[in-house]
Design a protein around this motif. Structure first.
Motif, PDB file in Angstrom:
ATOM      1  N   TYR A   1       0.822  -1.215   0.000  1.00  0.00           N
ATOM      2  CA  TYR A   1       0.000   0.000   0.000  1.00  0.00           C
ATOM      3  C   TYR A   1       0.857   1.266   0.000  1.00  0.00           C
ATOM      4  O   TYR A   1       0.570   2.227  -0.718  1.00  0.00           O
ATOM      5  CB  TYR A   1      -0.928   0.007   1.214  1.00  0.00           C
TER       6      TYR A   1
ATOM      7  N   VAL B   1      -5.748   5.761   0.291  1.00  0.00           N
ATOM      8  CA  VAL B   1      -4.491   5.706   1.030  1.00  0.00           C
ATOM      9  C   VAL B   1      -3.925   7.122   1.070  1.00  0.00           C
ATOM     10  O   VAL B   1      -3.711   7.743   0.027  1.00  0.00           O
ATOM     11  CB  VAL B   1      -3.488   4.751   0.355  1.00  0.00           C
TER      12      VAL B   1
ATOM     13  N   SER C   1      -4.272  -3.491  -3.332  1.00  0.00           N
ATOM     14  CA  SER C   1      -3.851  -2.147  -2.954  1.00  0.00           C
ATOM     15  C   SER C   1      -4.187  -1.132  -4.034  1.00  0.00           C
ATOM     16  O   SER C   1      -4.650  -0.019  -3.729  1.00  0.00           O
ATOM     17  CB  SER C   1      -2.348  -2.117  -2.651  1.00  0.00           C
TER      18      SER C   1
END
Length: 287
Positions: free
Chosen positions: A214, A228, A278
């Protein structure tokens, strides 16, 4: 002041502290000011007795252990900037004092004090300031990072995994917490805490590879919609002031960085399936 110097002579440390008091800070953050003197950085700090913001470390046993681990990892070739020693007011509640460390090579991966003009979360970075031209900076700096060799990206991912597997917390919330030098590659700063697992505050140990999947795209610029680090996404209105031609260059360079990050993750054993997971919540500028 109580002094504890691990990897620097006390006389050298005291001379640095004396010199620092005649200087202006070169960098500043929420609770630290940094004074750069030759190959050293002297940090004024107000929370030396706290690990990971709130975990108390009144006898500094965890901090001492961390300092030794960082030097061990440095000697193994991991891109950390080691802490050499510190001094602290013993009666201060959270630990007022000074931290002396080696100085990182090169410059910030991206200087948040400049980049805040383009971040959607810029109010959270109001404690930083810079007179640099942000438009020219983001173009030139992104191009420089895009030209870094694949080996540097491979090592960046490897170092993330090693640090987390050693229960050292990496602060990905600011890109100024990473430096880049065209010889040394990527370096990690602001490593002053273990993970919650080390303190018995979490049941499971962090999986370095899973976290890297990530946050291994940190050298890239994020776009609006990323889940993120959404505060570091580029503000579309602000970034549009750069102009179409330079925006195209920025997008192309950012895509090159993305490809190198992805290759590095695969080279370090992160499974394709994990990368798909991710990338499903990451949104990167120009991709």
């Amino acid at each position: 002041m109580e002094e504890k110097y691990f990897y620097i002579e006390p006389e050298t440390a005291r001379a640095l502290l004396s010199q620092m008091k005649e200087m202006k800070a070169a960098k500043r953050g929420i609770d630290k000011h940094a004074y750069l003197i030759d190959e050293y950085a002297v940090l004024t700090a107000s929370k030396i007795k706290l690990r990971n913001v709130t975990t108390r470390d009144d006898d500094l046993a965890y901090f001492d252990e961390l300092i030794k681990t960082l030097m061990d990892l440095k000697e193994q070739g991991i891109g950390v900037v080691p802490i050499l020693g510190y001094c602290v007011e013993p009666d201060s509640e959270n630990g007022n004092g000074y931290i002396i460390q080696s100085r990182a090579k090169g410059a910030e991966l991206y200087d948040d004090s400049v980049m805040k003009e383009f971040y959607v979360g810029k109010p959270h970075l109001a404690y930083l300031s810079s007179d640099m031209d942000a438009k020219e900076y983001v173009i030139s700096r992104t191009n420089l990072i895009s030209r870094a060799p694949q080996t540097h990206f491979d090592k960046f991912i490897n170092d993330i995994i090693v640090l987390l597997n050693n229960d050292i917390l990496i602060d990905f919330n600011g890109k100024s917490n990473f430096f880049y030098d065209d010889t040394e590659g990527f370096q990690f700063i602001d490593l002053d805490s273990h993970t919650d697992y080390k303190y018995g505050l979490a049941e499971n140990k962090m999986d370095g590879k899973e976290i890297a999947a990530y946050y291994g795209f940190t050298p890239c610029h994020y776009a609006l919609g990323t889940r993120v680090l959404p505060g570091l996404a580029l503000d579309e209105k602000a970034i549009s002031r750069i102009g179409d031609e330079k925006l195209l260059q920025l997008a192309m360079d950012n895509k090159t960085i993305y490809e190198k990050c992805k290759t590095a993750l695969l080279n370090n054993g992160i499974p394709e399936e994990q990368l798909c997971n991710s990338l499903a919540i990451l949104k990167l500028f120009g991709r």
